[in-house]
Design a protein around this motif. Structure first.
Motif, mmCIF file in Angstrom:
data_model
loop_
_atom_site.group_PDB
_atom_site.id
_atom_site.type_symbol
_atom_site.label_atom_id
_atom_site.label_comp_id
_atom_site.label_asym_id
_atom_site.label_seq_id
_atom_site.Cartn_x
_atom_site.Cartn_y
_atom_site.Cartn_z
ATOM 1 N N ASN A 1 0.816 -1.378 -0.030
ATOM 2 C CA ASN A 1 0.106 -0.023 0.151
ATOM 3 C C ASN A 1 0.925 1.208 -0.144
ATOM 4 O O ASN A 1 0.498 2.123 -0.814
ATOM 5 N N LYS B 1 2.059 1.702 -3.469
ATOM 6 C CA LYS B 1 0.964 2.410 -4.378
ATOM 7 C C LYS B 1 0.958 3.640 -4.126
ATOM 8 O O LYS B 1 0.613 4.458 -5.243
ATOM 9 N N THR B 2 0.974 4.277 -2.876
ATOM 10 C CA THR B 2 1.077 5.823 -2.563
ATOM 11 C C THR B 2 2.166 6.278 -3.171
ATOM 12 O O THR B 2 2.085 7.640 -3.796
ATOM 13 N N THR C 1 1.581 7.189 -6.884
ATOM 14 C CA THR C 1 0.706 8.046 -7.521
ATOM 15 C C THR C 1 1.186 9.271 -8.159
ATOM 16 O O THR C 1 0.756 10.109 -9.033
#
Length: 187
Positions: free
Chosen positions: A6, A9-10, A13
């Motif tokens: 996660n 994934k951040t 961005t």
């Protein structure tokens, strides 16, 4: 592991970060595999009874300490390195053969695993410059690759062991400092 993914994934961005991480992850896997293959092809050095690095070391000495080269060496760096090569490494070619294979394997594995990319790219740069000085011009592309990994190591490591270890130590995945903890999870 899910929280690490996660966090990655951040980071993704940001399109620039995503692009650099993907490019350098693929590049380090290809590059690492090439180093592992190179080391595996040299494993025969241990059983063929030849001192395979001796010829390369002699070429290196000739190429870096010849009269045309040393006239442009005011600090005697080439002469000093040629002395080390002739008096230390040429005197123990069996050990040098072992070091070449071992470090090629270590560079390859570190690239494949995404572990300490900067330091192993620095070792790879040193080895490639020596191979180049010894007359092996097929390493020229590797030198440019090493320079890229020295500059963009943090992107190459993000999806590797170092990225995961940074996450576990609560460090920022990219850049320096601590990463910000999520208020909801505390992770």
């Amino acid at each position: 592991m899910t929280s690490y993914l996660n966090e990655v994934k951040t980071q993704f961005t940001n399109r620039k970060v995503a692009f650099l991480v993907i490019i350098f992850t693929v590049a380090r896997l290809v590059y690492g595999w090439a180093w592992v293959q190179s080391a595996s092809h040299k494993l025969v050095w241990f059983s063929d009874g030849k001192l395979n690095s001796a010829g390369k070391i002699e070429s290196l000495i000739t190429n870096i300490a010849g009269p045309k080269v040393t006239s442009f060496d005011p600090l005697y760096i080439n002469k000093a390195f040629a002395w080390v090569a002739q008096n230390i490494f040429l005197g123990m070619p069996g050990v040098t053969d072992t070091l070449v294979v071992t470090f090629e394997l270590l560079v390859g594995l570190s690239m494949l695993l995404g572990f300490r990319i900067f330091w192993f790219a620095l070792i790879a740069m040193f080895m490639n410059v020596q191979f180049l000085a010894g007359g092996s011009f097929n390493n020229f592309g590797y030198i440019w690759t090493n320079l890229a990994f020295l500059k963009f190591a943090q992107y190459a490591e993000l999806l590797g062991v170092d990225g995961f270890l940074k996450y576990k130590r609560n460090k920022a995945l990219l850049g320096k400092g601590k990463r910000e903890l999520s208020a909801a999870t505390g992770k």
